[in-house]
Scaffold this motif. Structure first.
Motif, mmCIF file in Angstrom:
data_model
loop_
_atom_site.group_PDB
_atom_site.id
_atom_site.type_symbol
_atom_site.label_atom_id
_atom_site.label_comp_id
_atom_site.label_asym_id
_atom_site.label_seq_id
_atom_site.Cartn_x
_atom_site.Cartn_y
_atom_site.Cartn_z
ATOM 1 N N ASP A 193 -37.837 2.634 18.746
ATOM 2 C CA ASP A 193 -38.155 1.038 18.708
ATOM 3 C C ASP A 193 -39.473 0.613 19.215
ATOM 4 O O ASP A 193 -39.760 1.388 20.354
ATOM 5 N N SER A 252 -31.351 1.361 10.742
ATOM 6 C CA SER A 252 -31.349 2.646 11.521
ATOM 7 C C SER A 252 -29.784 3.153 11.830
ATOM 8 O O SER A 252 -29.622 4.283 11.713
ATOM 9 N N ARG A 253 -29.070 2.113 12.136
ATOM 10 C CA ARG A 253 -27.826 2.777 12.663
ATOM 11 C C ARG A 253 -27.046 3.053 11.439
ATOM 12 O O ARG A 253 -26.066 3.789 11.062
ATOM 13 N N ASP A 271 -36.406 2.604 23.555
ATOM 14 C CA ASP A 271 -37.504 1.350 23.461
ATOM 15 C C ASP A 271 -38.806 1.917 24.144
ATOM 16 O O ASP A 271 -39.040 2.167 25.165
ATOM 17 N N GLU A 310 -31.390 6.038 20.880
ATOM 18 C CA GLU A 310 -32.242 5.024 20.654
ATOM 19 C C GLU A 310 -33.184 4.854 21.956
ATOM 20 O O GLU A 310 -32.676 4.986 23.063
ATOM 21 N N THR A 341 -33.352 -2.134 13.190
ATOM 22 C CA THR A 341 -32.115 -1.554 14.017
ATOM 23 C C THR A 341 -31.060 -1.340 13.348
ATOM 24 O O THR A 341 -30.277 -0.189 13.353
#
Length: 668
Positions: free
Chosen positions: A131, A55-56, A99, A97, A52
């Motif tokens: 994710d 990704s950011r 989930d 984002e 993550t």
């Protein structure tokens, strides 16, 4: 006021602050610098390795405008502009984002893709980060395939998963895949020390080492464990509280177990397990620490000059390495790894741990549980024969049914096969004879001839005349390809088997062996021509010494093989020193560790300081060759005994289908 946890407080803000993932950082940095961007990225790896976070950072790199608002795509986002601050705060409208673990249906994916047709609101690119993408349903995957293959120019997909095997290959083929590896314990240790130094928290290096190993390559787990250890230790990180919190096994327990196993001390092993049970230490953790210690010991044994590691237990492992032979260390390491999987099957983990440690003692070469254990004595004699029958067996009559035994004798080395005469047969009800009944064949008592040496009986096969006729008259049976009746002679080829027990003391003298070879065709097939005893005193003394060391269990494995394959070419005793020179054909046996262990065992047996020299060359009259000759002689004697037995001869002559199965005769 609540404080932010370390894992969130020290989350990397740029590629330059990421640790342990240099291969991913380099690939993405070069792609951003050269403007060679892909439309879909897939990041895989275990939990807490930075999927993550990458990704950011990628989203900030794509949308960073710099402090002056004129920036473009960059591999080093400033972190100060409005898009960078909004992405870090989680409120950037063009960075989404999702989930997939809780939004795995086709409805959620369809709703997300409906927004893809609209251009970014404030940023340069829209970035969709999904994710745990492997949790999506098959319908959801199918719904996003077309958009994932040909998205708009302003849309980038970033997928993350801990289980890429569950992602359909149609999705994998549309993405650039990067595998984020678990971080090394040393990398985690260094990063934790930097974070704690910034926080101003006192710590002990061994405490951080325990946390780094417990994290199993996950930086987030390491940060979480550090938070827990700080609270447990009252604001400090010390080894004892951290070890207690993690339930880690102290090296003293592992050292005690290894020493007990090396000494064959069963009571010490049981006491060590009881101590672990009383302290509540994990059995699985004990096996893990034991495997780590054995691995380091194996490295020290294989490479004696290897540089010392930064492990504080290095000196302990170096002191324990000489207690075990290299082959024992490898065996114990394998059993320890396999034993971890067996703990779940045991009644409780401590009983499973105890059984594993007892297995180490049971499999220890040349030893066993306890001290002073001696192996059971070998049975004497070469062939065991059944007592003579009280009544003659009638053969050839229709009322007699014989079950021929055609299965070869067992080749197991655990229990030698005893050769016996055929079992007495049972008679069926009387029926008219359809063929003439042959004369009964009576079993003859073997006659034991006293030995001139005094007291011992000469084996019955030596009492037989060498010119005994071995030809057997029999008809050619159906189903067997055998020679004609008047030309059939039983096979007397020696059966060279390595599992036949050897007995060096059973060998004949050189004169007797030469006489037997000249007079008996059965013994002419002995493959080696060795000098008789007494002709080579050095070899005689060396063979006696090797037999003594082997009987006591002083030499095992490769060391015993070295002694058995060596020829003594020189020996000298002077001033309490015993110097030996051995010639060995196999260069792989001439290692320094094997030589030193053999010299130590010889020194204990001779009660003198032994200097041992090894030279490479053709070895002759070695203990192994002597054992081979003794095995061949016993095999020839056993074959001769069975083939000249009156009962066996009678059965073979009366039953055309009966035969002696080649290779079925085994001496004891």
């Amino acid at each position: 006021m609540s404080s932010m946890v370390l894992a969130r407080k020290y989350r990397p803000k740029g590629f330059d602050s990421m640790v342990g993932q240099g291969h991913v950082v380099q690939a993405l940095s070069n792609a951003l610098s050269q403007q060679r961007l892909h439309h879909a990225y897939l990041f895989t790896g275990t939990r807490g390795v930075g999927k993550t976070t990458v990704s950011r950072i990628l989203a900030k790199s794509l949308n960073c405008v710099g402090l002056d608002g004129q920036g473009t795509i960059t591999a080093s986002p400033c972190g100060q502009c409005q898009p960078c601050r909004d992405i870090d705060a989680g409120r950037f409208v063009d960075y989404v984002e999702l989930d997939a673990a809780s939004n795995r249906g086709v409805e959620e994916i369809s709703q997300l893709l409906e927004q893809a047709v609209y251009k970014p609101v404030v940023g340069r690119f829209k970035v969709y980060m999904i994710d745990e993408v492997h949790m999506l349903s098959n319908t959801a995957f199918n719904a996003m395939l077309k958009t994932l293959e040909e998205p708009p120019d302003y849309l980038k997909f970033v997928l993350a998963t801990t289980d890429p095997q569950k992602v359909p290959v149609t999705v994998l083929s549309r993405c650039l895949q990067f595998n984020l590896r678990p971080m090394a314990a040393q990398t985690v240790h260094e990063h934790l020390s930097q974070v704690l130094a910034v926080e101003g928290i006192a710590f002990e290096p061994e405490a951080l080492r325990l946390l780094a190993r417990a994290a199993r390559g996950s930086m987030r787990d390491a940060m979480s464990l550090a938070d827990q250890a700080i609270a447990f230790g009252g604001g400090q990180l010390q080894e004892a509280p951290v070890r207690q919190m993690l339930g880690a096994v102290d090296r003293q327990h592992v050292q005690r177990i290894i020493e007990s196993v090396a000494q064959g001390d069963g009571k010490g092993v049981v006491d060590a397990v009881d101590t672990l049970r009383r302290l509540g230490l994990s059995a699985s953790g004990t096996l893990e620490e034991l495997a780590t210690a054995l691995q380091r010991m194996a490295v020290i044994q294989a490479v004696p000059g290897v540089d010392e590691s930064d492990d504080p237990d290095e000196l302990v492992w170096r002191s324990l390495a000489p207690l075990l032979a290299p082959d024992e260390t490898q065996l114990f390491y394998s059993l320890t790894l396999q034993g971890r999987a067996e703990l779940a099957l045991a009644p409780d983990e401590y009983s499973g741990l105890l059984m594993l440690l007892l297995r180490l003692l049971a499999f220890k070469p040349g030893g066993g549980i306890g001290t002073g254990a001696s192996s059971p004595p070998k049975a004497e004699g070469s062939v065991t024969r059944r007592q003579p029958l009280t009544e003659p067996v009638q053969v050839g009559a229709p009322s007699v049914r014989v079950a021929p035994s055609s299965a070869p004798a067992s080749t197991s080395t655990s229990a030698p096969v005893r050769l016996q005469s055929p079992v007495p047969v049972a008679a069926a009800p009387e029926m008219p004879a359809v063929r003439p009944q042959a004369a009964p064949v009576a079993r003859q008592e073997p006659v034991d001839t006293p030995s001139p040496a005094g007291g011992q009986a000469v084996p019955p096969w030596e009492a037989l005349p060498p010119e005994a006729d071995l030809s057997l008259a029999q008809e050619e049976p159906p189903g067997f390809d055998m020679p004609p009746q008047d030309e059939y002679t039983p096979s007397v080829e020696p059966d060279m088997r390595s599992d036949v027990p050897s007995d060096a003391g059973d060998a004949l003298s050189g004169a007797e062996l030469a006489a037997e070879r000249a007079s008996d065709p059965l013994l002419r097939a002995v493959s080696l021509d060795l000098p008789p005893p007494g002709a080579d005193p050095l070899s005689d003394r060396w063979a006696d010494l090797v037999a003594q060391l082997s009987a006591k269990g002083a030499i095992t494995a490769l060391v015993r093989e070295l002694a058995m394959q060596a020829q003594c070419v020189a020996q000298q005793d002077e001033g309490g020193q015993s110097m030996w020179r051995l010639r060995v054909e196999r260069e792989s046996l001439c290692s320094g560790s094997n030589r030193d262990r053999l010299a130590a065992a010889m020194g204990q047996a001779l009660e003198a300081a032994v200097t041992l020299e090894l030279e490479k060359g053709k070895a002759h009259n070695t203990p192994a060759q002597r054992d081979q000759v003794a095995r061949e002689r016993r095999q020839h004697q056993a074959d001769h005994l069975i083939e000249t037995d009156p009962l066996v001869r009678g059965l073979l002559s009366q039953y055309p289908g009966a035969r002696i199965v080649p290779g079925s005769i085994r001496p004891l």
